[in-house]
Motif scaffolding. Structure first.
Motif, mmCIF file in Angstrom:
data_model
loop_
_atom_site.group_PDB
_atom_site.id
_atom_site.type_symbol
_atom_site.label_atom_id
_atom_site.label_comp_id
_atom_site.label_asym_id
_atom_site.label_seq_id
_atom_site.Cartn_x
_atom_site.Cartn_y
_atom_site.Cartn_z
ATOM 1 N N SER A 1 0.837 -1.200 0.000
ATOM 2 C CA SER A 1 0.000 0.000 0.000
ATOM 3 C C SER A 1 0.869 1.245 0.000
ATOM 4 N N GLN A 2 1.950 1.206 0.783
ATOM 5 C CA GLN A 2 2.998 2.235 0.790
ATOM 6 C C GLN A 2 4.335 1.530 0.951
ATOM 7 N N ALA A 3 5.380 2.148 0.444
ATOM 8 C CA ALA A 3 6.717 1.589 0.638
ATOM 9 C C ALA A 3 7.717 2.722 0.755
ATOM 10 N N TYR A 4 8.621 2.577 1.719
ATOM 11 C CA TYR A 4 9.691 3.548 1.945
ATOM 12 C C TYR A 4 11.013 2.884 1.599
ATOM 13 N N VAL A 5 11.879 3.640 0.917
ATOM 14 C CA VAL A 5 13.119 3.067 0.413
ATOM 15 C C VAL A 5 14.300 3.980 0.728
ATOM 16 N N LEU A 6 15.423 3.367 1.073
ATOM 17 C CA LEU A 6 16.708 4.049 1.204
ATOM 18 C C LEU A 6 17.680 3.393 0.228
ATOM 19 N N VAL A 7 18.418 4.201 -0.521
ATOM 20 C CA VAL A 7 19.465 3.668 -1.393
ATOM 21 C C VAL A 7 20.714 4.514 -1.198
ATOM 22 N N GLY A 8 21.835 3.847 -0.897
ATOM 23 C CA GLY A 8 23.047 4.599 -0.577
ATOM 24 C C GLY A 8 24.290 4.008 -1.199
ATOM 25 N N ALA A 9 25.408 4.637 -0.890
ATOM 26 C CA ALA A 9 26.702 4.243 -1.453
ATOM 27 C C ALA A 9 27.758 4.253 -0.360
ATOM 28 N N ILE A 10 28.699 3.336 -0.464
ATOM 29 C CA ILE A 10 29.844 3.261 0.440
ATOM 30 C C ILE A 10 31.057 3.827 -0.306
ATOM 31 N N PRO A 11 31.585 4.980 0.078
ATOM 32 C CA PRO A 11 32.709 5.568 -0.669
ATOM 33 C C PRO A 11 33.964 4.709 -0.565
ATOM 34 N N SER A 12 34.787 4.801 -1.582
ATOM 35 C CA SER A 12 36.062 4.081 -1.591
ATOM 36 C C SER A 12 37.114 4.883 -0.835
ATOM 37 N N ALA A 13 38.193 4.216 -0.466
ATOM 38 C CA ALA A 13 39.268 4.894 0.255
ATOM 39 C C ALA A 13 40.025 5.867 -0.651
ATOM 40 N N ASN A 14 40.239 5.466 -1.912
ATOM 41 C CA ASN A 14 41.031 6.350 -2.771
ATOM 42 C C ASN A 14 40.842 6.009 -4.252
ATOM 43 N N ASN A 15 39.585 5.953 -4.664
ATOM 44 C CA ASN A 15 39.264 5.681 -6.057
ATOM 45 C C ASN A 15 38.357 6.806 -6.549
ATOM 46 N N TRP A 16 38.860 7.582 -7.502
ATOM 47 C CA TRP A 16 38.174 8.822 -7.873
ATOM 48 C C TRP A 16 38.081 8.981 -9.381
ATOM 49 N N ILE A 17 37.053 9.703 -9.819
ATOM 50 C CA ILE A 17 37.068 10.293 -11.153
ATOM 51 C C ILE A 17 37.966 11.522 -11.062
ATOM 52 N N ILE A 18 38.996 11.550 -11.886
ATOM 53 C CA ILE A 18 39.977 12.635 -11.830
ATOM 54 C C ILE A 18 39.882 13.474 -13.100
ATOM 55 N N LYS A 19 39.797 14.778 -12.917
ATOM 56 C CA LYS A 19 39.762 15.714 -14.037
ATOM 57 C C LYS A 19 40.844 16.766 -13.833
ATOM 58 N N ASN A 20 41.695 16.928 -14.835
ATOM 59 C CA ASN A 20 42.776 17.918 -14.760
ATOM 60 C C ASN A 20 43.616 17.742 -13.500
ATOM 61 N N ASN A 21 43.925 16.460 -13.184
ATOM 62 C CA ASN A 21 44.750 16.100 -12.025
ATOM 63 C C ASN A 21 44.095 16.447 -10.686
ATOM 64 N N VAL A 22 42.784 16.634 -10.686
ATOM 65 C CA VAL A 22 42.058 16.934 -9.454
ATOM 66 C C VAL A 22 41.073 15.804 -9.169
ATOM 67 N N LYS A 23 41.076 15.314 -7.927
ATOM 68 C CA LYS A 23 40.099 14.301 -7.525
ATOM 69 C C LYS A 23 38.725 14.950 -7.436
ATOM 70 N N ARG A 24 37.856 14.567 -8.350
ATOM 71 C CA ARG A 24 36.575 15.248 -8.438
ATOM 72 C C ARG A 24 35.432 14.469 -7.775
ATOM 73 N N VAL A 25 35.226 13.204 -8.168
ATOM 74 C CA VAL A 25 34.080 12.451 -7.663
ATOM 75 C C VAL A 25 34.553 11.080 -7.184
ATOM 76 N N ASN A 26 34.241 10.754 -5.937
ATOM 77 C CA ASN A 26 34.630 9.463 -5.396
ATOM 78 C C ASN A 26 33.837 8.340 -6.072
ATOM 79 N N ILE A 27 34.520 7.238 -6.360
ATOM 80 C CA ILE A 27 33.885 6.072 -6.967
ATOM 81 C C ILE A 27 33.587 5.080 -5.843
ATOM 82 N N PRO A 28 32.315 4.867 -5.515
ATOM 83 C CA PRO A 28 31.973 4.032 -4.350
ATOM 84 C C PRO A 28 32.414 2.589 -4.524
#
Length: 278
Positions: free
Chosen positions: A190-217
């Motif tokens: 009848s109703q449903a509640y949902v949580l969806v999440g991510a566990i970040p990585s220690a050091n895995n990133w999308i890197i742009k112009n030598n800058v760590k921009r977005v963590n890859i979970p």
């Protein structure tokens, strides 16, 4: 004139405050708190450094809630009420203006529109931008998926604060298959509640112009609570999946999921009110 001014002051003083998208607490906005079963906001993730609480607003209405990690530039989790429909979406990606400046518009906006309004301002200090994902070899993987929403809520899922980098195989196959399974499962609630999440990585990133921009979970996780016509919980569950190209989804009870999450951050306590029990 003085009487009129006094009356105006009294009216304004008793109006509810205008709420922005970035809030100090989900409890501050009743409409935002509605996306958590029984108004219970999980403790898990609350202590994340640099965390921001977003009441995701689109077309002047709240559609779901996101706990957002501004340092890793990914969501900790999104919380939503399940609904389903086949409404078309434009797939135009938005960002959150108030993560740039708290005085800006409360609703999500397309980056190109913000560029027109605020020339010369950099928007990516505290959030991911569309350019971060281009040629990254990672998909923009929804947490609150479009197929679990309808109408404007479906379009509202297309904000970069509701996505994390996912491998194509996870996003397009394994996790997509699980979302489809869950869609069929939750239609019977009848109703449903949902949580969806991510566990970040220690050091895995999308890197742009030598800058760590977005963590890859390292992992994506899900939890749900299904209610009957009387608002009573009738079943619950969850899932986890490694964010790798060769991956599969493992289903869990809520107790098993809490044990999994406790490896990465404490306290877990309740994900849903009374652990989605009677």
């Amino acid at each position: 004139m003085q009487v009129l001014a006094a009356l105006c002051f009294l009216v304004l003083a008793h109006l509810p405050p205008l709420r922005g998208e970035v809030v100090g607490s989900f409890q501050d906005v009743p409409e935002c708190l509605d996306f958590f079963y029984g108004g219970k906001v999980p403790e898990w993730g609350a202590a994340t450094p640099g965390v921001a609480r977003l009441c995701q607003r689109f077309e002047n209405r709240y559609h779901f809630a996101t706990l957002y990690d501004t340092l890793h530039r990914i969501a900790v989790y999104s919380a939503y009420r399940f609904q389903t429909g086949n409404d078309p979406t434009r797939n135009d990606w938005c960002i959150e203006p108030q993560l740039v400046d708290g005085s800006w518009n409360a609703g999500m906006e397309e980056e190109k529109d913000l560029i027109t309004e605020h020339k010369g301002v950099y928007f990516g200090e505290r959030q991911a931008l569309e350019e971060d994902y281009i040629n990254s070899n990672y998909d923009r993987g929804h947490l609150n998926p479009k197929q679990h929403q309808s109408g404007d809520s479906r379009q509202a899922t297309f904000t970069l604060t509701n996505v994390v980098p996912q491998t194509p195989n996870l996003n397009q196959k394994a996790w997509n298959d699980y979302e489809t399974y869950l869609q069929k499962n939750l239609k019977t609630c009848s109703q449903a509640y949902v949580l969806v999440g991510a566990i970040p990585s220690a050091n895995n990133w999308i890197i742009k112009n030598n800058v760590k921009r977005v963590n890859i979970p390292d992992y994506i996780w899900n939890a749900y609570c299904c209610l009957d016509n009387n608002g009573r919980p009738i079943r619950s569950g969850g899932a986890t999946a490694p964010n790798t190209e060769q991956t599969s989804v493992k289903r869990h009870t809520l107790s098993e999921l809490k044990e999994f999450l406790s490896q990465y951050q404490s306290p877990v306590e309740e994900l849903f009110l009374n652990n989605c029990g009677a």
